[in-house]
Design a protein around this motif. Structure first.
Motif, PDB file in Angstrom:
ATOM      1  N   LEU A 244       8.306  16.529   9.254  1.00 63.05           N
ATOM      2  CA  LEU A 244       8.259  15.070   9.387  1.00 63.05           C
ATOM      3  C   LEU A 244       6.838  14.541   9.187  1.00 63.05           C
ATOM      4  N   VAL A 245       5.851  15.241   9.741  1.00 58.55           N
ATOM      5  CA  VAL A 245       4.456  14.834   9.561  1.00 58.55           C
ATOM      6  C   VAL A 245       4.076  14.900   8.080  1.00 58.55           C
ATOM      7  N   ARG A 246       4.546  15.926   7.395  1.00 58.93           N
ATOM      8  CA  ARG A 246       4.274  16.076   5.968  1.00 58.93           C
ATOM      9  C   ARG A 246       4.952  14.966   5.153  1.00 58.93           C
ATOM     10  N   CYS A 247       6.155  14.550   5.562  1.00 62.04           N
ATOM     11  CA  CYS A 247       6.872  13.492   4.837  1.00 62.04           C
ATOM     12  C   CYS A 247       6.229  12.119   5.050  1.00 62.04           C
ATOM     13  N   ALA A 248       5.682  11.873   6.219  1.00 58.12           N
ATOM     14  CA  ALA A 248       5.060  10.579   6.542  1.00 58.12           C
ATOM     15  C   ALA A 248       3.574  10.657   6.224  1.00 58.12           C
ATOM     16  N   ASP A 249       3.249  10.793   4.941  1.00 59.85           N
ATOM     17  CA  ASP A 249       1.867  11.067   4.545  1.00 59.85           C
ATOM     18  C   ASP A 249       1.190   9.946   3.773  1.00 59.85           C
ATOM     19  N   ARG A 250       1.884   8.833   3.555  1.00 57.98           N
ATOM     20  CA  ARG A 250       1.303   7.730   2.786  1.00 57.98           C
ATOM     21  C   ARG A 250       0.547   6.773   3.699  1.00 57.98           C
ATOM     22  N   PRO A 251      -0.480   6.108   3.137  1.00 53.52           N
ATOM     23  CA  PRO A 251      -1.142   5.060   3.916  1.00 53.52           C
ATOM     24  C   PRO A 251      -0.111   3.979   4.252  1.00 53.52           C
ATOM     25  N   GLY A 252      -0.080   3.536   5.458  1.00 55.61           N
ATOM     26  CA  GLY A 252       0.850   2.491   5.857  1.00 55.61           C
ATOM     27  C   GLY A 252       2.205   2.991   6.300  1.00 55.61           C
ATOM     28  N   ASP A 253       2.461   4.305   6.271  1.00 54.72           N
ATOM     29  CA  ASP A 253       3.740   4.829   6.756  1.00 54.72           C
ATOM     30  C   ASP A 253       3.861   4.616   8.255  1.00 54.72           C
ATOM     31  N   LEU A 254       5.088   4.603   8.716  1.00 53.96           N
ATOM     32  CA  LEU A 254       5.416   4.603  10.138  1.00 53.96           C
ATOM     33  C   LEU A 254       6.438   5.710  10.326  1.00 53.96           C
TER      34      LEU A 254
ATOM     35  N   HIS B 201      -0.207  15.191  15.495  1.00 54.81           N
ATOM     36  CA  HIS B 201      -0.583  15.606  14.149  1.00 54.81           C
ATOM     37  C   HIS B 201      -0.381  14.571  13.044  1.00 54.81           C
ATOM     38  N   ALA B 202       0.369  13.525  13.282  1.00 58.89           N
ATOM     39  CA  ALA B 202       0.644  12.556  12.217  1.00 58.89           C
ATOM     40  C   ALA B 202      -0.601  11.739  11.890  1.00 58.89           C
ATOM     41  N   ALA B 203      -0.745  11.424  10.619  1.00 63.07           N
ATOM     42  CA  ALA B 203      -1.855  10.591  10.167  1.00 63.07           C
ATOM     43  C   ALA B 203      -1.473   9.108  10.188  1.00 63.07           C
ATOM     44  N   CYS B 204      -0.247   8.818  10.590  1.00 63.92           N
ATOM     45  CA  CYS B 204       0.234   7.443  10.632  1.00 63.92           C
ATOM     46  C   CYS B 204       0.726   7.140  12.048  1.00 63.92           C
TER      47      CYS B 204
ATOM     48  N   ASP C 244       0.815  -1.218   0.000  1.00 60.91           N
ATOM     49  CA  ASP C 244       0.000   0.000   0.000  1.00 60.91           C
ATOM     50  C   ASP C 244       0.847   1.265   0.000  1.00 60.91           C
ATOM     51  N   GLY C 245       2.121   1.144  -0.359  1.00 59.57           N
ATOM     52  CA  GLY C 245       2.962   2.324  -0.478  1.00 59.57           C
ATOM     53  C   GLY C 245       3.537   2.809   0.831  1.00 59.57           C
ATOM     54  N   GLY C 246       3.431   2.027   1.886  1.00 58.82           N
ATOM     55  CA  GLY C 246       3.970   2.440   3.172  1.00 58.82           C
ATOM     56  C   GLY C 246       5.479   2.381   3.208  1.00 58.82           C
ATOM     57  N   ARG C 247       6.047   3.185   4.069  1.00 55.88           N
ATOM     58  CA  ARG C 247       7.492   3.188   4.296  1.00 55.88           C
ATOM     59  C   ARG C 247       7.734   3.607   5.721  1.00 55.88           C
TER      60      ARG C 247
END
Length: 174
Positions: free
Chosen positions: A104-114, A141-144, A7-10
């Motif tokens: 950092l919150v902006r960079c970790a924006d993909r579904p499945g990111d940690l 604030h992070a979505a992941c 799912d594009g997570g990283r």
């Protein structure tokens, strides 16, 4: 962490060069080995005098020098973390201009990111007001998911020395 490669997570890890950020990088790499995802190491930087100061007196050579210094600091942190060897995972690195927490919150924006961070040092109430915790900001604030890696023992000992506490004797059996 589950396998999020489909799912594009990283794994996005904040790097500053501190012992805590190097511990976070090692934890991110360990997680990546288990889940076969890419690690994105991000070093955030701002111009001298912060963004507000730069907007008042813009100077492109200052931005270029700041970016070059950030890239050099990122390379040094990676060399220190892995002693010049390959990390053993897919590792991409970026020096990104911007406030650390927000960036950092902006960079970790993909579904499945940690998002992996060093937990940082404990600070008093006034210090938290003047310089809010990056970890606390990211958790809010992070979505992941956010993984805060505790400070390594060496960092705690060095902080105790800075406070004048001296080194503690190791506990029996260590």
């Amino acid at each position: 962490m589950t396998d999020s490669g489909a799912d594009g997570g990283r794994i996005v890890v904040g790097i500053s060069g501190s012992l805590g950020s190097l511990a976070a990088l090692h934890r991110a790499v360990a997680e990546a080995r288990r889940s076969d995802v890419e690690v994105l190491a991000v070093l955030c930087w701002t111009p001298p005098g912060d963004e507000l100061g730069y907007r008042r007196t813009p100077c492109p050579p200052v931005i270029e020098a700041g970016r070059d210094a950030a890239v050099a600091r990122l390379r040094q942190a990676l060399d220190e973390a892995f002693a010049g060897r390959h990390a053993g995972v897919r590792l991409r690195c970026q020096a990104v201009r911007g406030d650390t927490g927000h960036t950092l919150v902006r960079c970790a924006d993909r579904p499945g990111d940690l998002l992996v961070l060093g937990a940082g040092r404990e600070r008093g109430r006034l210090a938290r007001l003047v310089h809010p915790s990056v970890t606390a900001y990211c958790v809010r604030h992070a979505a992941c998911p956010v993984l805060a890696v505790p400070r390594p023992p060496l960092q705690r000992e060095l902080e105790a020395l800075e406070r004048g506490g001296g080194l503690r004797e190791p506990a029996a059996g260590n």
